[in-house]
Design an enzyme around this catalytic site. Structure first.
Site, PDB file in Angstrom:
ATOM      1  N   TYR A  64      52.609 -44.452 -57.026  1.00  0.00           N
ATOM      2  CA  TYR A  64      51.449 -45.331 -56.888  1.00  0.00           C
ATOM      3  C   TYR A  64      50.135 -44.580 -57.064  1.00  0.00           C
ATOM      4  O   TYR A  64      49.161 -45.146 -57.571  1.00  0.00           O
ATOM      5  CB  TYR A  64      51.497 -46.067 -55.545  1.00  0.00           C
ATOM      6  CG  TYR A  64      52.359 -47.290 -55.603  1.00  0.00           C
ATOM      7  CD1 TYR A  64      51.853 -48.500 -56.072  1.00  0.00           C
ATOM      8  CD2 TYR A  64      53.696 -47.248 -55.225  1.00  0.00           C
ATOM      9  CE1 TYR A  64      52.647 -49.628 -56.154  1.00  0.00           C
ATOM     10  CE2 TYR A  64      54.508 -48.371 -55.301  1.00  0.00           C
ATOM     11  CZ  TYR A  64      53.972 -49.561 -55.771  1.00  0.00           C
ATOM     12  OH  TYR A  64      54.767 -50.676 -55.860  1.00  0.00           O
ATOM     13  N   ARG A  67      49.692 -44.401 -60.753  1.00  0.00           N
ATOM     14  CA  ARG A  67      49.287 -45.703 -61.283  1.00  0.00           C
ATOM     15  C   ARG A  67      47.821 -45.988 -60.959  1.00  0.00           C
ATOM     16  O   ARG A  67      47.082 -46.536 -61.782  1.00  0.00           O
ATOM     17  CB  ARG A  67      50.173 -46.806 -60.698  1.00  0.00           C
ATOM     18  CG  ARG A  67      51.596 -46.793 -61.216  1.00  0.00           C
ATOM     19  CD  ARG A  67      52.413 -47.901 -60.601  1.00  0.00           C
ATOM     20  NE  ARG A  67      51.879 -49.216 -60.944  1.00  0.00           N
ATOM     21  CZ  ARG A  67      52.255 -50.346 -60.353  1.00  0.00           C
ATOM     22  NH1 ARG A  67      53.158 -50.310 -59.371  1.00  0.00           N
ATOM     23  NH2 ARG A  67      51.743 -51.499 -60.713  1.00  0.00           N
ATOM     24  N   GLN A  98      48.181 -61.741 -60.732  1.00  0.00           N
ATOM     25  CA  GLN A  98      49.360 -61.055 -60.208  1.00  0.00           C
ATOM     26  C   GLN A  98      49.192 -59.540 -60.298  1.00  0.00           C
ATOM     27  O   GLN A  98      50.014 -58.798 -59.779  1.00  0.00           O
ATOM     28  CB  GLN A  98      50.601 -61.462 -61.002  1.00  0.00           C
ATOM     29  CG  GLN A  98      50.921 -62.943 -60.926  1.00  0.00           C
ATOM     30  CD  GLN A  98      52.082 -63.306 -61.828  1.00  0.00           C
ATOM     31  OE1 GLN A  98      53.238 -63.129 -61.464  1.00  0.00           O
ATOM     32  NE2 GLN A  98      51.778 -63.802 -63.021  1.00  0.00           N
ATOM     33  N   ASN A  99      48.141 -59.099 -60.950  1.00  0.00           N
ATOM     34  CA  ASN A  99      47.930 -57.668 -61.172  1.00  0.00           C
ATOM     35  C   ASN A  99      47.361 -56.990 -59.934  1.00  0.00           C
ATOM     36  O   ASN A  99      46.604 -57.597 -59.165  1.00  0.00           O
ATOM     37  CB  ASN A  99      46.996 -57.445 -62.359  1.00  0.00           C
ATOM     38  CG  ASN A  99      47.577 -57.990 -63.646  1.00  0.00           C
ATOM     39  OD1 ASN A  99      48.794 -58.117 -63.781  1.00  0.00           O
ATOM     40  ND2 ASN A  99      46.714 -58.325 -64.594  1.00  0.00           N
ATOM     41  N   VAL A 100      47.693 -55.717 -59.781  1.00  0.00           N
ATOM     42  CA  VAL A 100      47.217 -54.962 -58.624  1.00  0.00           C
ATOM     43  C   VAL A 100      46.066 -54.027 -59.000  1.00  0.00           C
ATOM     44  O   VAL A 100      45.644 -53.201 -58.194  1.00  0.00           O
ATOM     45  CB  VAL A 100      48.377 -54.157 -57.975  1.00  0.00           C
ATOM     46  CG1 VAL A 100      49.404 -55.104 -57.374  1.00  0.00           C
ATOM     47  CG2 VAL A 100      49.041 -53.222 -58.981  1.00  0.00           C
ATOM     48  N   HIS A 116      49.482 -60.284 -55.380  1.00  0.00           N
ATOM     49  CA  HIS A 116      50.400 -59.187 -55.074  1.00  0.00           C
ATOM     50  C   HIS A 116      49.699 -57.955 -54.515  1.00  0.00           C
ATOM     51  O   HIS A 116      50.245 -56.861 -54.539  1.00  0.00           O
ATOM     52  CB  HIS A 116      51.206 -58.826 -56.324  1.00  0.00           C
ATOM     53  CG  HIS A 116      52.061 -59.948 -56.814  1.00  0.00           C
ATOM     54  ND1 HIS A 116      52.460 -60.086 -58.128  1.00  0.00           N
ATOM     55  CD2 HIS A 116      52.597 -61.014 -56.157  1.00  0.00           C
ATOM     56  CE1 HIS A 116      53.199 -61.175 -58.261  1.00  0.00           C
ATOM     57  NE2 HIS A 116      53.289 -61.755 -57.080  1.00  0.00           N
ATOM     58  N   CYS A 155      47.864 -44.715 -35.768  1.00  0.00           N
ATOM     59  CA  CYS A 155      49.190 -44.573 -35.157  1.00  0.00           C
ATOM     60  C   CYS A 155      50.003 -43.422 -35.730  1.00  0.00           C
ATOM     61  O   CYS A 155      51.130 -43.196 -35.295  1.00  0.00           O
ATOM     62  CB  CYS A 155      49.972 -45.878 -35.289  1.00  0.00           C
ATOM     63  SG  CYS A 155      50.575 -46.203 -36.971  1.00  0.00           S
ATOM     64  N   GLY A 192      49.007 -63.681 -70.233  1.00  0.00           N
ATOM     65  CA  GLY A 192      49.810 -62.471 -70.130  1.00  0.00           C
ATOM     66  C   GLY A 192      50.795 -62.438 -68.991  1.00  0.00           C
ATOM     67  O   GLY A 192      51.103 -61.372 -68.467  1.00  0.00           O
ATOM     68  N   SER A 194      54.713 -63.640 -67.662  1.00  0.00           N
ATOM     69  CA  SER A 194      56.020 -64.079 -68.154  1.00  0.00           C
ATOM     70  C   SER A 194      56.478 -65.373 -67.508  1.00  0.00           C
ATOM     71  O   SER A 194      57.340 -66.068 -68.032  1.00  0.00           O
ATOM     72  CB  SER A 194      57.059 -62.984 -67.897  1.00  0.00           C
ATOM     73  OG  SER A 194      57.185 -62.733 -66.504  1.00  0.00           O
TER      74      SER A 194
END
Length: 256
Positions: A64, A67, A98-100, A116, A155, A192, A194
């Site tokens: 991540y 990315r 839906q893209n992060v 998301h 924590c 874009g 699906s």
């Protein structure tokens, strides 16, 4: 582009519903692209689960981080920029993605709904408290690396990406807001995506059921079966530019 322009002529509220295809033109890799050597043996979707993080936190966190750096280096493309431009034409435009990545925001869209989650907003795996990373905590080599996740200041739990992993539910408030926008829009333009990842894939159907026009923009035909549904095959940057041009011409003619 006369047909989509005509379909949008009387629309006031438009929802952009975007998926990976819109950011692919900015160089953001999709699941179909070759991954860096470190992660090449893995299906990316196998890394996007809570179990994968528990078993190999350094592998998943490093993935991540890489990315996120890829997104930081990318720039919004014309398909991201068109939505603020449509606002300037007088349309009320909402973006549900839906893209992060944050390319919609960097293009000028505001109040973007991220179904998301977002790469830019990590949180604690244990207490779920949002966290911020320092610049040195975001460093990663071009080829990628295994990186142990930082610890939560509250924590001491491990930080995880602030995204929705496979097997996790969408945040109820986020989904509720998205559905409300879709139910009340005049047109939804799906770009874009699906249309297979649920429940996000339900949004075009919700729009159709509410009487809105739905326009699909994709490099492959994802199907358009309802009377108020259109399918436009092509690159998002090309197709949306032509739609915007047609709408701009129509507005100018109306004002002339």
């Amino acid at each position: 582009m006369r047909l989509p322009a005509e379909a949008l002529k009387d629309a006031r509220k438009i929802v952009c519903f975007s998926g990976a295809g819109i950011s692919a033109e900015s160089g953001i890799l999709t699941y179909l692209d070759q991954m860096p050597k470190l992660w090449a043996p893995y299906d990316p979707r196998a890394l996007e689960t809570a179990n994968a993080f528990r078993e190999s936190p350094a592998l998943v966190w490093g993935w991540y981080l890489w990315r996120r750096r890829q997104v930081d280096r990318a720039q919004p493309n014309a398909a991201h920029l068109v939505w603020p431009q449509m606002v300037n034409l007088g349309y009320e435009v909402s973006v549900v993605t839906q893209n992060v990545d944050d390319l919609h925001e960097r293009a000028g869209s505001t109040d973007v709904i991220h179904l998301h989650g977002s790469l830019t907003m990590p949180k604690c795996f244990a207490c779920h408290r949002p966290a911020e990373l320092t610049s040195d905590q975001m460093e990663i080599p071009d080829e990628g690396a295994l990186v142990e996740p930082p610890r939560c200041k509250r924590c001491r739990g491990k930080l995880r990406p602030g995204v929705v992993w496979y097997g996790e539910d969408l945040p109820p408030g986020t989904w509720k807001n998205a559905v409300s926008l879709v139910k009340n829009c005049d047109a939804l333009i799906s770009v874009g995506t699906s249309g297979v990842v649920t429940p996000a894939a339900d949004l075009p159907h919700i729009a159709l059921a509410s009487g809105a026009t739905v326009i699909h923009v994709n490099t492959v035909d994802v199907g358009a079966q309802a009377a108020n549904e259109l399918m436009l095959v092509g690159r998002a940057t090309d197709v949306l530019a032509k739609i915007h041009e047609s709408l701009s011409t129509g507005k100018n003619n109306d004002n002339g």
